[in-house]
Design a protein around this motif. Sequence first.
Motif, PDB file in Angstrom:
ATOM      1  N   PHE A  82       0.375  -1.146  -0.169  1.00 53.16           N
ATOM      2  CA  PHE A  82      -0.156   0.142   0.432  1.00 53.16           C
ATOM      3  C   PHE A  82       0.968   0.856   0.127  1.00 53.16           C
ATOM      4  O   PHE A  82       0.977   2.180  -0.526  1.00 53.16           O
ATOM      5  CB  PHE A  82      -1.220  -0.551   1.085  1.00 53.16           C
ATOM      6  N   HIS A  83       2.151   1.741   0.877  1.00 51.41           N
ATOM      7  CA  HIS A  83       2.637   2.381   0.801  1.00 51.41           C
ATOM      8  C   HIS A  83       3.813   3.026   0.294  1.00 51.41           C
ATOM      9  O   HIS A  83       3.451   3.693  -0.805  1.00 51.41           O
ATOM     10  CB  HIS A  83       3.415   2.072   2.048  1.00 51.41           C
ATOM     11  N   VAL A  86       1.663   4.021  -2.910  1.00 53.37           N
ATOM     12  CA  VAL A  86       1.420   5.878  -3.465  1.00 53.37           C
ATOM     13  C   VAL A  86       2.761   6.205  -3.414  1.00 53.37           C
ATOM     14  O   VAL A  86       2.615   7.169  -3.952  1.00 53.37           O
ATOM     15  CB  VAL A  86       0.759   6.056  -1.559  1.00 53.37           C
ATOM     16  N   VAL A 126      -9.670  15.860  -0.614  1.00 52.72           N
ATOM     17  CA  VAL A 126     -11.033  15.263  -0.118  1.00 52.72           C
ATOM     18  C   VAL A 126     -12.170  16.398  -0.541  1.00 52.72           C
ATOM     19  O   VAL A 126     -12.834  16.247  -1.899  1.00 52.72           O
ATOM     20  CB  VAL A 126     -12.059  14.905   0.455  1.00 52.72           C
ATOM     21  N   SER A 140      -5.984  12.213  -6.199  1.00 55.27           N
ATOM     22  CA  SER A 140      -5.641  10.228  -5.680  1.00 55.27           C
ATOM     23  C   SER A 140      -4.405   9.800  -4.665  1.00 55.27           C
ATOM     24  O   SER A 140      -4.827   9.036  -4.041  1.00 55.27           O
ATOM     25  CB  SER A 140      -5.294  10.430  -7.018  1.00 55.27           C
ATOM     26  N   GLY A 143      -4.539  11.666  -1.033  1.00 53.19           N
ATOM     27  CA  GLY A 143      -5.985  11.479  -0.283  1.00 53.19           C
ATOM     28  C   GLY A 143      -5.507  10.398   0.529  1.00 53.19           C
ATOM     29  O   GLY A 143      -5.474  10.016   1.546  1.00 53.19           O
ATOM     30  N   ARG A 144      -4.255   8.809  -0.243  1.00 52.05           N
ATOM     31  CA  ARG A 144      -4.639   8.011   0.207  1.00 52.05           C
ATOM     32  C   ARG A 144      -3.066   7.914   1.567  1.00 52.05           C
ATOM     33  O   ARG A 144      -2.898   7.451   2.375  1.00 52.05           O
ATOM     34  CB  ARG A 144      -3.779   6.607  -0.726  1.00 52.05           C
ATOM     35  N   ARG A 146      -2.825  10.741   3.336  1.00 53.19           N
ATOM     36  CA  ARG A 146      -3.074  10.746   4.295  1.00 53.19           C
ATOM     37  C   ARG A 146      -3.725   9.388   5.310  1.00 53.19           C
ATOM     38  O   ARG A 146      -4.159  10.055   6.791  1.00 53.19           O
ATOM     39  CB  ARG A 146      -3.954  12.270   4.283  1.00 53.19           C
ATOM     40  N   GLU A 147      -4.444   8.091   4.559  1.00 51.37           N
ATOM     41  CA  GLU A 147      -4.836   7.668   5.734  1.00 51.37           C
ATOM     42  C   GLU A 147      -3.681   6.939   6.510  1.00 51.37           C
ATOM     43  O   GLU A 147      -4.406   6.872   7.587  1.00 51.37           O
ATOM     44  CB  GLU A 147      -5.310   6.933   5.011  1.00 51.37           C
ATOM     45  N   THR A 148      -2.854   7.320   6.136  1.00 51.13           N
ATOM     46  CA  THR A 148      -1.457   6.916   7.448  1.00 51.13           C
ATOM     47  C   THR A 148      -0.505   7.454   8.185  1.00 51.13           C
ATOM     48  O   THR A 148      -0.055   6.898   9.297  1.00 51.13           O
ATOM     49  CB  THR A 148      -0.637   5.125   6.439  1.00 51.13           C
ATOM     50  N   THR A 154       3.160  14.786   7.788  1.00 53.17           N
ATOM     51  CA  THR A 154       2.643  15.350   6.455  1.00 53.17           C
ATOM     52  C   THR A 154       2.097  16.481   6.206  1.00 53.17           C
ATOM     53  O   THR A 154       2.399  17.179   4.686  1.00 53.17           O
ATOM     54  CB  THR A 154       0.545  15.131   6.645  1.00 53.17           C
ATOM     55  N   ARG A 208       6.067   4.226   8.559  1.00 51.36           N
ATOM     56  CA  ARG A 208       5.236   4.672   9.570  1.00 51.36           C
ATOM     57  C   ARG A 208       5.652   4.949  11.275  1.00 51.36           C
ATOM     58  O   ARG A 208       4.923   4.868  12.631  1.00 51.36           O
ATOM     59  CB  ARG A 208       4.091   2.699  10.316  1.00 51.36           C
TER      60      ARG A 208
END
Length: 347
Positions: A82-83, A86, A126, A140, A143-144, A146-148, A154, A208
């Motif tokens: 996932f990361h 991005v 968003v 796109s 937004g992903r 910012r999920e983690t 950030t 993370r």
Amino acid sequence: MASTATCTVTCSDSEPAQFIIPDFVSGCRYPMRLNPHCDSVSRATEQWLCSEAHLVEPESTKYTSLRPGYFASSCYPDADAFHLKVCADFLGWSFKLDDWLEIDRFDVNDAWEVRDCCMSAFRDPVNFQTERYSGKMSKSFFGRFRETGGPGCTERFIHAMDLWFISAAKEVDNRAKGHVNDVESYIELRRDLSGCKSCFALIEFVGRIDLPDEVVSHPVIMALEEATNDFVSWSNDIFSYNMEQSHNSTHNLVAVLMLDQGLDLQSAVDYCGRLCNISLQRFEENRAILPSWGEEVDKEVAIYVEGLQNWITGPLQWTFETTRYFGKDAHIVKRDRTVKLLPKRPL
């Protein structure tokens, strides 16, 4: 991320036909690693890039051959899928944005408009709405993100991207005016224009972690970042020189050294190579004096510093696996270290 400026100086008939690049690969003391998710993420990023940027041939082949998924996999070898995706999407977007600003737009007002659009997307991915492809792509991938992504990480990414857009606008203006930087001002501009600062925020994102302000602002951490940035930027200037000189570009440390200090091409390349090696020495010297912030924070710092090390080796590894700088001859250039100069395009 690279940028260019128009050269108003014509080269003499005595210009050499080739030059030798430094042997950074054999001399690299750090391991070159590749993320195990490289293949699957690369395919997904290529599909995303072609779809979101509305690429058609020959552009689709041009940008997929840059291998943003491989680039991300070289620089973030421990990221999960996932990361990593991005990061790969961000790098693919940055390649397209680089070329859009360098090749397709010569008006500084256009550059500022792109900056306003993308920064608005980063601030509110968003709710911000736009029809610009650059802004939609920013929404796109960020937004992903910012999920983690942690709050500090950030904000560091957003601030770094703002620095990049500001420096890119300056370079568009320089190009339009035919201005050539001296060495000192070029190095200062290049540190923002390289894109490394935003990529360093991605180290926190994939790890993370969210470094405390007292760590991020510490002189040793800042020195490690600067040394890494300088090596990536200046080695890239050597690798990209041939492509950029063919476009009559002077936004390149090799070209700046030639013009500012009167060096011939090979001497400028060698000088730039020595500066790269000095930056690696600075990295090791500062790593040796890292202070302690306590056991838990030190673990995060270790992750971050290893991430900086990966950013020394990652671009080096990717350079010879992409067509961006040496076309189909990348493996030959890696072996022989000889670069044959391309003819200059008409001004």
